[in-house]
Design a protein around this motif. Structure first.
Motif, short mmCIF file in Angstrom:
data_model
loop_
_atom_site.label_atom_id
_atom_site.label_comp_id
_atom_site.label_asym_id
_atom_site.label_seq_id
_atom_site.Cartn_x
_atom_site.Cartn_y
_atom_site.Cartn_z
N PHE A 29 0.85 -1.19 0.00
CA PHE A 29 0.00 0.00 0.00
C PHE A 29 0.89 1.23 0.00
O PHE A 29 1.99 1.22 0.54
N GLU A 40 -8.26 4.93 4.75
CA GLU A 40 -8.00 4.46 3.39
C GLU A 40 -7.37 3.07 3.43
O GLU A 40 -7.69 2.21 2.60
N ARG A 84 -10.06 0.64 4.00
CA ARG A 84 -10.82 0.45 2.76
C ARG A 84 -10.09 -0.50 1.83
O ARG A 84 -10.68 -1.43 1.28
N GLN A 85 -8.79 -0.29 1.64
CA GLN A 85 -8.02 -1.15 0.74
C GLN A 85 -7.98 -2.59 1.23
O GLN A 85 -8.14 -3.52 0.43
N GLN A 129 -11.50 -4.21 0.70
CA GLN A 129 -11.77 -4.51 -0.71
C GLN A 129 -10.93 -5.67 -1.22
O GLN A 129 -11.35 -6.41 -2.09
#
Length: 185
Positions: free
Chosen positions: A152, A176, A179-180, A183
Motif C-alpha cells: 500500500f 484508506e 478500505r483497501q 476490498q
C-alpha cells in the motif's frame, strides 16, 4: 536543617512527576462506506509493525532537507503501534460488518483471517502530504480464504500545520488502509 532537606526531597520528586503540559493526540480511523461480499466473518488484526521513529511517542514531521523532527510538545495519546492496530480493527468492523479484533484473539473459535500490517513510512511530509506506506498480509488459519500479501502507498493531504493536522491526516490514511484491506479480502 538536614532533617528539613531530607523531608523536602521526596516532595520535590513528586512535583517533578506531576502532570505534563504536552498535548496528546488520539490515533483513529475516519469512518467510511461499508463493503459488501466480504467472505470473512472474523478478522484478527495483528499488532502493526512500525519503523522506530513512528513507534516513538513523539509526533514527527519532515523538515527542510528531509530530516524528521518531533513536533514540539506533542505526543500520541497511546502507543502508536497499538493505536494504529485498534484504529484498523475499528475501521474494519465499521466497513465490513465482520467481527474484527486486535490480537490476541478474544474468542474460543479462531478467526477466519489474520491481518498483518507492516509500515515502512508514516509521517507528515514537508510538501503537505501524510505518507503511509508498507504492505499488508492476509492469512487464513483454516484455509477459508485465499492468502496474499499486498503493498500500500497512501498519501493523505495534511490540512494545516502542527500535530493536530498530522493526527487528522493519519486518521484519513488509516481509513484508506481499512478500505483497501476490506476490498482486497
Amino acid at each position: 536543617m538536614l532533617k528539613a532537606l531530607t523531608l523536602m526531597a521526596p516532595l520535590a520528586l513528586l512535583a517533578a512527576c506531576g502532570p505534563s503540559n504536552e498535548a496528546r493526540y488520539l490515533i483513529s480511523a475516519a469512518p467510511g462506506e461499508k463493503v459488501a461480499n466480504l467472505r470473512s466473518r472474523t478478522i484478527e488484526v495483528r499488532l502493526v509493525s512500525l519503523p522506530s521513529y513512528a513507534a516513538a511517542s513523539e509526533i514527527v514531521a519532515e523538515g527542510d532537507g528531509g530530516a524528521l523532527f518531533a513536533l514540539g510538545g506533542a505526543q500520541w495519546a497511546d502507543d502508536p503501534a497499538r493505536g494504529m492496530t485498534a484504529a484498523l480493527a475499528r475501521g474494519l468492523n465499521q466497513r465490513t460488518g465482520a467481527a474484527a479484533a486486535m490480537e490476541p484473539w478474544p474468542l474460543n473459535t479462531g478467526p477466519d483471517v489474520r491481518l498483518d500490517v507492516r509500515v515502512d513510512q508514516a509521517y507528515a511530509r514537508a510538501d503537505g502530504v501524510f505518507a503511509l506506506t508498507g504492505q499488508f498480509a492476509v492469512s487464513s488459519p483454516e484455509g477459508t480464504v485465499r492468502e496474499f500479501v499486498k503493498p500500500f502507498d497512501i498519501l493523505a493531504p495534511v490540512n494545516g500545520t502542527g500535530p493536530a493536522a498530522a493526527a487528522d491526516a493519519l486518521s484519513r490514511a488509516l481509513a484508506e488502509l481499512a478500505r483497501q484491506v476490506s476490498q482486497a479480502m
